[in-house]
Design a protein around this motif. Structure first.
Motif, PDB file in Angstrom:
ATOM      1  N   CYS A   8       1.856  20.453 -57.972  1.00 44.51           N
ATOM      2  CA  CYS A   8       2.559  19.292 -57.428  1.00 44.51           C
ATOM      3  C   CYS A   8       2.229  19.064 -55.951  1.00 44.51           C
ATOM      4  CB  CYS A   8       4.071  19.484 -57.546  1.00 44.51           C
ATOM      5  SG  CYS A   8       4.645  20.084 -59.161  1.00 44.51           S
ATOM      6  N   VAL A   9       2.337  17.819 -55.542  1.00 38.35           N
ATOM      7  CA  VAL A   9       2.256  17.425 -54.134  1.00 38.35           C
ATOM      8  C   VAL A   9       3.568  16.751 -53.766  1.00 38.35           C
ATOM      9  CG1 VAL A   9       1.170  15.843 -52.487  1.00 38.35           C
ATOM     10  CG2 VAL A   9      -0.255  17.180 -54.053  1.00 38.35           C
ATOM     11  N   VAL A  10       4.151  17.160 -52.652  1.00 44.26           N
ATOM     12  CA  VAL A  10       5.364  16.524 -52.138  1.00 44.26           C
ATOM     13  C   VAL A  10       5.093  16.111 -50.700  1.00 44.26           C
ATOM     14  CG1 VAL A  10       7.814  16.786 -51.587  1.00 44.26           C
ATOM     15  CG2 VAL A  10       6.863  17.911 -53.619  1.00 44.26           C
ATOM     16  N   THR A  11       5.052  14.813 -50.428  1.00 40.17           N
ATOM     17  CA  THR A  11       4.929  14.361 -49.051  1.00 40.17           C
ATOM     18  C   THR A  11       6.314  14.174 -48.456  1.00 40.17           C
ATOM     19  OG1 THR A  11       4.890  11.990 -49.561  1.00 40.17           O
ATOM     20  CG2 THR A  11       2.786  13.156 -49.657  1.00 40.17           C
ATOM     21  N   GLY A  12       6.405  14.322 -47.141  1.00 36.75           N
ATOM     22  CA  GLY A  12       7.720  14.309 -46.505  1.00 36.75           C
ATOM     23  C   GLY A  12       8.488  15.572 -46.803  1.00 36.75           C
ATOM     24  N   ALA A  13       7.776  16.661 -47.052  1.00 36.55           N
ATOM     25  CA  ALA A  13       8.400  17.884 -47.570  1.00 36.55           C
ATOM     26  C   ALA A  13       9.271  18.608 -46.559  1.00 36.55           C
ATOM     27  CB  ALA A  13       7.325  18.836 -48.090  1.00 36.55           C
ATOM     28  N   THR A  14       9.132  18.304 -45.283  1.00 34.97           N
ATOM     29  CA  THR A  14       9.942  18.995 -44.288  1.00 34.97           C
ATOM     30  C   THR A  14      11.195  18.203 -43.918  1.00 34.97           C
ATOM     31  OG1 THR A  14       8.578  18.048 -42.516  1.00 34.97           O
ATOM     32  CG2 THR A  14       7.986  20.249 -43.322  1.00 34.97           C
ATOM     33  N   GLN A  15      11.369  17.011 -44.486  1.00 38.60           N
ATOM     34  CA  GLN A  15      12.612  16.267 -44.315  1.00 38.60           C
ATOM     35  C   GLN A  15      13.619  16.750 -45.352  1.00 38.60           C
ATOM     36  OE1 GLN A  15      11.086  12.185 -44.628  1.00 38.60           O
ATOM     37  NE2 GLN A  15      11.267  11.976 -42.411  1.00 38.60           N
ATOM     38  N   PRO A  16      14.910  16.482 -45.150  1.00 37.07           N
ATOM     39  CA  PRO A  16      15.921  17.042 -46.055  1.00 37.07           C
ATOM     40  C   PRO A  16      15.689  16.725 -47.531  1.00 37.07           C
ATOM     41  CG  PRO A  16      16.985  16.208 -44.085  1.00 37.07           C
ATOM     42  CD  PRO A  16      15.537  15.807 -43.978  1.00 37.07           C
ATOM     43  N   VAL A  17      15.368  15.480 -47.855  1.00 32.90           N
ATOM     44  CA  VAL A  17      15.152  15.135 -49.261  1.00 32.90           C
ATOM     45  C   VAL A  17      13.875  15.790 -49.778  1.00 32.90           C
ATOM     46  CG1 VAL A  17      14.650  13.247 -50.857  1.00 32.90           C
ATOM     47  CG2 VAL A  17      16.486  13.002 -49.181  1.00 32.90           C
ATOM     48  N   GLY A  56       9.911  25.920 -62.548  1.00 37.41           N
ATOM     49  CA  GLY A  56       8.708  26.604 -62.982  1.00 37.41           C
ATOM     50  C   GLY A  56       7.386  26.101 -62.467  1.00 37.41           C
ATOM     51  N   ALA A  57       7.372  25.207 -61.490  1.00 40.76           N
ATOM     52  CA  ALA A  57       6.094  24.738 -60.955  1.00 40.76           C
ATOM     53  C   ALA A  57       5.263  25.927 -60.474  1.00 40.76           C
ATOM     54  CB  ALA A  57       6.321  23.752 -59.815  1.00 40.76           C
ATOM     55  N   ALA A  58       3.959  25.858 -60.720  1.00 38.77           N
ATOM     56  CA  ALA A  58       3.081  26.955 -60.300  1.00 38.77           C
ATOM     57  C   ALA A  58       2.734  26.855 -58.827  1.00 38.77           C
ATOM     58  CB  ALA A  58       1.796  26.949 -61.135  1.00 38.77           C
ATOM     59  N   CYS A  59       2.513  25.630 -58.360  1.00 40.89           N
ATOM     60  CA  CYS A  59       2.113  25.432 -56.970  1.00 40.89           C
ATOM     61  C   CYS A  59       2.677  24.113 -56.463  1.00 40.89           C
ATOM     62  CB  CYS A  59       0.596  25.437 -56.837  1.00 40.89           C
ATOM     63  SG  CYS A  59       0.018  25.069 -55.163  1.00 40.89           S
ATOM     64  N   ILE A  60       3.146  24.107 -55.223  1.00 39.37           N
ATOM     65  CA  ILE A  60       3.642  22.888 -54.590  1.00 39.37           C
ATOM     66  C   ILE A  60       3.011  22.773 -53.214  1.00 39.37           C
ATOM     67  CG2 ILE A  60       5.658  21.597 -53.806  1.00 39.37           C
ATOM     68  CD1 ILE A  60       7.348  23.399 -55.696  1.00 39.37           C
ATOM     69  N   TYR A  61       2.272  21.698 -52.998  1.00 40.14           N
ATOM     70  CA  TYR A  61       1.750  21.387 -51.675  1.00 40.14           C
ATOM     71  C   TYR A  61       2.854  20.661 -50.908  1.00 40.14           C
ATOM     72  CZ  TYR A  61      -3.051  22.734 -52.768  1.00 40.14           C
ATOM     73  OH  TYR A  61      -4.194  23.440 -53.086  1.00 40.14           O
ATOM     74  N   ALA A  62       3.411  21.333 -49.922  1.00 40.87           N
ATOM     75  CA  ALA A  62       4.498  20.775 -49.121  1.00 40.87           C
ATOM     76  C   ALA A  62       3.885  20.095 -47.904  1.00 40.87           C
ATOM     77  CB  ALA A  62       5.469  21.871 -48.697  1.00 40.87           C
ATOM     78  N   CYS A  63       3.832  18.769 -47.940  1.00 40.25           N
ATOM     79  CA  CYS A  63       3.038  18.009 -46.979  1.00 40.25           C
ATOM     80  C   CYS A  63       3.891  17.256 -45.969  1.00 40.25           C
ATOM     81  CB  CYS A  63       2.160  17.004 -47.715  1.00 40.25           C
ATOM     82  SG  CYS A  63       1.077  17.733 -48.953  1.00 40.25           S
ATOM     83  N   SER A  64       3.379  17.160 -44.760  1.00 37.90           N
ATOM     84  CA  SER A  64       4.001  16.371 -43.712  1.00 37.90           C
ATOM     85  C   SER A  64       2.925  16.003 -42.700  1.00 37.90           C
ATOM     86  CB  SER A  64       5.124  17.151 -43.034  1.00 37.90           C
ATOM     87  OG  SER A  64       5.680  16.407 -41.973  1.00 37.90           O
ATOM     88  N   ALA A  83      14.473  19.395 -50.528  1.00 39.52           N
ATOM     89  CA  ALA A  83      15.242  19.535 -51.769  1.00 39.52           C
ATOM     90  C   ALA A  83      14.356  19.319 -52.991  1.00 39.52           C
ATOM     91  CB  ALA A  83      16.401  18.540 -51.772  1.00 39.52           C
ATOM     92  N   ILE A  84      13.392  18.412 -52.888  1.00 42.26           N
ATOM     93  CA  ILE A  84      12.478  18.179 -54.006  1.00 42.26           C
ATOM     94  C   ILE A  84      11.593  19.400 -54.235  1.00 42.26           C
ATOM     95  CG2 ILE A  84      10.488  16.812 -54.771  1.00 42.26           C
ATOM     96  CD1 ILE A  84      11.820  14.389 -53.401  1.00 42.26           C
ATOM     97  N   VAL A  85      11.091  19.992 -53.161  1.00 42.82           N
ATOM     98  CA  VAL A  85      10.287  21.211 -53.299  1.00 42.82           C
ATOM     99  C   VAL A  85      11.099  22.285 -54.025  1.00 42.82           C
ATOM    100  CG1 VAL A  85       9.136  23.080 -52.049  1.00 42.82           C
ATOM    101  CG2 VAL A  85       8.868  20.722 -51.274  1.00 42.82           C
ATOM    102  N   ALA A  86      12.345  22.465 -53.637  1.00 40.87           N
ATOM    103  CA  ALA A  86      13.203  23.469 -54.277  1.00 40.87           C
ATOM    104  C   ALA A  86      13.437  23.133 -55.746  1.00 40.87           C
ATOM    105  CB  ALA A  86      14.537  23.563 -53.535  1.00 40.87           C
ATOM    106  N   GLU A  87      13.634  21.862 -56.050  1.00 41.62           N
ATOM    107  CA  GLU A  87      13.882  21.447 -57.429  1.00 41.62           C
ATOM    108  C   GLU A  87      12.668  21.720 -58.317  1.00 41.62           C
ATOM    109  OE1 GLU A  87      16.057  19.680 -60.640  1.00 41.62           O
ATOM    110  OE2 GLU A  87      16.671  20.416 -58.664  1.00 41.62           O
ATOM    111  N   LEU A  88      11.488  21.391 -57.840  1.00 47.26           N
ATOM    112  CA  LEU A  88      10.272  21.623 -58.632  1.00 47.26           C
ATOM    113  C   LEU A  88      10.046  23.112 -58.855  1.00 47.26           C
ATOM    114  CD1 LEU A  88       7.847  19.008 -56.974  1.00 47.26           C
ATOM    115  CD2 LEU A  88       9.353  18.694 -58.954  1.00 47.26           C
ATOM    116  N   ALA A  89      10.298  23.900 -57.814  1.00 46.29           N
ATOM    117  CA  ALA A  89      10.135  25.353 -57.951  1.00 46.29           C
ATOM    118  C   ALA A  89      11.140  25.931 -58.939  1.00 46.29           C
ATOM    119  CB  ALA A  89      10.295  26.017 -56.585  1.00 46.29           C
ATOM    120  N   ALA A  90      12.354  25.420 -58.918  1.00 46.02           N
ATOM    121  CA  ALA A  90      13.406  25.939 -59.792  1.00 46.02           C
ATOM    122  C   ALA A  90      13.071  25.757 -61.262  1.00 46.02           C
ATOM    123  CB  ALA A  90      14.736  25.255 -59.481  1.00 46.02           C
TER     124      ALA A  90
END
Length: 312
Positions: A35-44, A56-64, A47-54
């Motif tokens: 997964c890719v999440v842009t805006g990952a260091t903002q509150p929403v 079973g996501a294998a990898c999350i690119y936390a982007c800003s 929360a999306i990064v945490a939700e995807l991880a919860a």
């Protein structure tokens, strides 16, 4: 409309039947996803990064866009709860075509697949037309709609690639094309009055990316949907100084008193970032396999009760 007897494209039938994309699998509805999440260091975004991880996501690119954002802190907090999900802090210019393509190349070279792209960037801009300059307007469009445009333009080709099971934690094969693009925006994209003109116009543009994306993605196995957030408490209050508050993702929930929220919001309170994230997780998964081009309002019923959720 398809003629009677027309068959669904074979790869779409396989996607529905694939055990690797079943939302009911015991190891998580997003197990194996990259997964890719842009805006990952903002509150929403966090929360999306945490939700995807919860789930079973294998990898999350936390982007800003900011290289100095607390990526290490985000990674540590996620891995403390879900150690098998690899979180990669990835600063890049979210409105840069070149940087977007470089990110997608990095994802494919490292993992061989891309499944979810969540665009959760946001910029409020000035609250009045008097203080809104052409530069402010361009900045709002660039931040609020350009990342979603690049996701629609470039992510689907990567999402259609299949791959055998990798040798990393939470790995799963990808046997059919699959992709979900989730654009997190504001109810300002469906009506006016939430904040200033730049925010309202650029939020409409973000929703336009979603609506135009349905025809663009036809036949690819990739879906695109919008999460339209209402009053979300992201920890910003009216005490913030002018420009600092204008950098926020959503209008401060303190624009409405608790009493006003009880009157005009069906659930009588502001929402929380994780409540937006849960909807994003639903749209990322096979639970929403027949949803594309939708705009899911996460506003506690405020837009039904009262179109102007924030007094300007």
């Amino acid at each position: 409309m398809a003629a009677p007897g027309t068959k669904t494209p074979e790869h779409l039938d396989k996607q529905i039947d694939s055990e690797h994309f079943s939302p009911y699998r015991q190891d998580g509805k997003l197990y194996g996803f990259v997964c890719v999440v842009t805006g990952a260091t903002q509150p929403v975004g966090r929360a999306i990064v945490a939700e995807l991880a919860a789930h079973g996501a294998a990898c999350i690119y936390a982007c800003s866009s900011n290289p100095e954002d607390p990526y290490a802190e985000l990674t540590e907090s996620i891995n403390a709860q879900w150690p098998n999900t690899k979180v990669i802090g990835y600063p890049y210019k979210i409105a840069s075509e070149e940087d977007t393509l470089a990110l997608i190349d990095d994802v494919l070279n490292s993992w061989g697949r891309l499944d979810v792209w969540t665009s959760s960037t946001g910029l409020l801009g000035p609250p009045s037309i008097t203080n809104t300059s052409p530069h402010d307007l361009i900045s709002a469009f660039t931040t609020n709609s350009m990342p979603a445009f690049f996701a629609l333009k470039y992510a689907p080709a990567a999402m259609q690639k299949t791959t055998p099971k990798g040798s990393y934690p939470n790995a799963a094969p990808k046997d059919v094309p699959y992709g979900s693009i989730v654009v997190v925006s504001s109810v300002a994209g469906t009506y006016g009055g939430c904040w200033g003109p730049a925010f309202t116009m650029s939020s409409h543009a973000a929703l336009g990316v979603v609506r135009s994306g349905v025809a663009v993605l036809k036949g690819t196995g990739v879906r695109i949907n919008a999460v339209m957030a209402g009053q979300i408490d992201v920890g910003v209050d009216l005490g913030a100084a002018g420009k600092e508050m204008e950098q926020g993702q959503f209008p401060p929930s303190t624009l409405q008193s608790k009493e006003v929220q009880q009157k005009v919001i069906g659930l009588e309170r502001a929402g929380r970032p994780q409540e937006v994230a849960r909807v994003a997780g639903f749209l990322a998964s096979g639970f929403s396999s027949y949803i594309t081009g939708a705009e899911l309002r996460v506003d506690g019923g405020a837009s039904v009760m009262n179109p102007l959720t924030v007094p300007v």
